[in-house]
Design an enzyme around this catalytic site. Structure first.
Site, PDB file in Angstrom:
ATOM      1  N   GLY A   4      66.255  13.476 -41.612  1.00  0.00           N
ATOM      2  CA  GLY A   4      67.601  13.677 -42.135  1.00  0.00           C
ATOM      3  C   GLY A   4      68.569  14.393 -41.233  1.00  0.00           C
ATOM      4  N   GLU A  16      60.200  13.553 -39.236  1.00  0.00           N
ATOM      5  CA  GLU A  16      60.499  12.130 -39.321  1.00  0.00           C
ATOM      6  C   GLU A  16      61.982  11.849 -39.097  1.00  0.00           C
ATOM      7  OE1 GLU A  16      56.786  11.889 -42.413  1.00  0.00           O
ATOM      8  OE2 GLU A  16      58.846  11.785 -43.177  1.00  0.00           O
ATOM      9  N   PRO A  17      62.497  12.176 -37.907  1.00  0.00           N
ATOM     10  CA  PRO A  17      63.900  11.881 -37.612  1.00  0.00           C
ATOM     11  C   PRO A  17      64.107  10.399 -37.350  1.00  0.00           C
ATOM     12  CG  PRO A  17      62.836  12.759 -35.664  1.00  0.00           C
ATOM     13  CD  PRO A  17      61.813  12.810 -36.770  1.00  0.00           C
ATOM     14  N   TYR A  50      79.622   3.870 -47.472  1.00  0.00           N
ATOM     15  CA  TYR A  50      79.582   5.336 -47.503  1.00  0.00           C
ATOM     16  C   TYR A  50      80.903   6.002 -47.114  1.00  0.00           C
ATOM     17  CZ  TYR A  50      74.502   4.454 -47.118  1.00  0.00           C
ATOM     18  OH  TYR A  50      73.220   4.016 -47.291  1.00  0.00           O
ATOM     19  N   CYS A  90      85.695 -11.984 -46.841  1.00  0.00           N
ATOM     20  CA  CYS A  90      86.622 -12.122 -47.964  1.00  0.00           C
ATOM     21  C   CYS A  90      86.411 -11.019 -48.993  1.00  0.00           C
ATOM     22  CB  CYS A  90      86.448 -13.502 -48.601  1.00  0.00           C
ATOM     23  SG  CYS A  90      87.799 -13.939 -49.707  1.00  0.00           S
ATOM     24  N   TYR A  97      71.187   2.673 -39.007  1.00  0.00           N
ATOM     25  CA  TYR A  97      71.704   2.110 -40.245  1.00  0.00           C
ATOM     26  C   TYR A  97      72.859   1.152 -39.975  1.00  0.00           C
ATOM     27  CZ  TYR A  97      68.766   5.828 -41.881  1.00  0.00           C
ATOM     28  OH  TYR A  97      67.686   6.636 -42.082  1.00  0.00           O
TER      29      TYR A  97
END
Length: 446
Positions: free
Chosen positions: A263, A297-298, A340, A368, A397
């Protein structure tokens, strides 16, 4: 009626300031924006647009910086790359060659990690909804750790493993009810989130796991969210985790390791982000006294700054209230701004545009949907049809969340190392996209 005055945004970093913090990018007076030693204009000419471009040097540099900070802090810690950030096999292979394991959240990611050369014992299988088939796949291969997220999953996994004649290596993922201060859609450590076991009930479930058939309980895990740019939420979560471990040990229960999750955030715009040294120091203060191996866990932190989306301007359109810059990339390629409200730097590739006069522009794609937008009121130079732009910090991402909405084929990807360029994901063709569909015989024309 006169058009409304354009809205001028809060001051963003200049193009030069953006590049100063991204040493793998530079501008040459003759060839424009470069990734490492390769002009983006050359990549566009050879590969077309839109194209994902990843630089190897920042991935390597960031991995060594984090691993070095952990070692300097005296921590026994192992990095497992969170593949959900970017599952390109070349990216995973590069990190594996540096010493990283993998953190996966699906059977597909497990197979991708294996295809990239990650040993099963170096894979952590996370995720709130693992299927029977996925658990059997992982157990048969000899997965290193399965992060269990509920009592129900523990029972399911135990029955599967016992039936296979193996013992599943398990860590219980707890939910510490800590607000990480991130976007609501990417927080995972609050009580109302679907992830993890409530920390107040974790001690009882751990005791059950220690005696459950088919289960070899190894430790505890936590993950409180994504794009976290402050250390206080980590400190609070890890303090609760340390208290849990001490309580488990006091009851004579074995705890072999602590999985700290990932995170870690990055600076997309000009927000502060914690340094590896500061993060490692906080880990030592909160968990170092347990004298246990740690796992991290990056994902985004390792690969986000290394990637960009290279796109071409289709046209500029002057609307009633705004100047629109319409790109050949769209929300189906990079959905983060639409999903986001994420901010990504957008810079021109041509050196002639680098110091031109700026004015507010809406940067949008051709899909569209009104939500197909990369930036609102962004200060940019005039960008005529055919001009190239780079959407920065898109290494995490980005491609993994792409779709074929509006029958738009998936973009290709390249990796740059020095002056070398290699295609690492082929551009999907319309033929391949349409070839996935089948028309039933009863709809076939006579």
């Amino acid at each position: 009626m006169a058009a409304p005055a354009p809205v001028v945004p809060d001051e963003d970093p200049s193009f030069d300031e953006l590049l100063a913090l991204r040493p793998h990018l530079s501008v040459a007076i003759d060839s424009g924006l470069l990734v490492e030693g390769v002009p983006l204009a050359r990549i566009a000419a050879e590969q077309g647009t839109p194209t994902w471009v990843y630089a190897a040097s920042p991935i390597t540099g960031r991995y060594h910086a984090l691993a070095g900070a952990l070692a300097e802090a005296g921590l026994d810690a192992r990095i497992h790359y969170a593949m959900k950030a970017n599952d390109a096999l070349a990216v995973v292979r590069l990190l594996g060659s540096l010493g990283a394991g993998a953190d996966v959240v699906s059977g597909g990611e497990f197979l991708a990690a294996r295809a990239a050369g990650i040993a099963p014992a170096d894979i952590v299988f996370s995720g709130v909804g693992k299927t029977d088939a996925e658990l059997r796949l992982a157990l048969a291969a000899g997965v290193g750790q399965i992060n269990v997220e509920s009592a129900e999953e523990l029972a399911m996994l135990g029955a599967i493993a016992d039936g296979m004649g193996v013992r599943a290596p398990v860590a219980l993922r707890v939910n510490p009810d800590v607000d990480a201060g991130t976007h609501a859609k990417i927080t995972t450590g609050r009580a109302e989130n679907k992830f993890g076991i409530p920390i107040d009930t974790a001690r009882d479930l751990y005791a059950r796991a220690a005696n459950a058939p088919g289960i070899s309980v190894r430790g505890v895990a936590v993950h409180i969210g994504s794009q976290i740019t402050a250390l206080a939420p980590y400190r609070a979560a890890y303090a609760r985790l340390a208290e849990l471990v001490r309580g488990l040990r006091a009851e004579g229960l074995p705890v072999e390791r602590v999985d700290c999750g990932g995170g870690l955030g990055i600076a997309y715009r000009n927000e502060p982000a914690p340094s590896p040294a500061a993060f490692a120091h906080m880990l030592r203060e909160t968990l170092g006294g347990l004298d246990l191996p740690l796992m991290l866990e990056p994902g985004r932190w390792l690969v986000g700054p290394a990637g960009l989306l290279l796109a071409r301007v289709i046209l500029e359109k002057q609307g009633a209230a705004h100047r629109f810059v319409i790109l050949d990339a769209a929300m189906n390629d990079l959905i983060r701004p639409s999903l986001y409200e994420a901010w990504h730097a957008i810079v021109p590739v041509s050196p002639s545009r680098w110091h031109a006069r700026l004015s507010p522009a809406e940067v949008v794609g051709p899909v569209c949907e009104s939500g197909d937008s990369f930036a609102r009121a962004r200060m940019l130079p005039g960008l005529p049809a055919g001009a190239l732009v780079a959407i920065l910090d898109a290494g995490a991402y980005g491609a993994v969340m792409s779709s074929t909405y509006n029958a738009r084929p998936l973009a290709g990807a390249v990796m740059v190392r020095g002056t070398d360029v290699a295609v690492i994901r082929r551009r999907q063709t319309h033929e391949a996209l349409l070839g996935q569909d089948v028309i039933p015989s009863w709809l076939a024309s006579g």
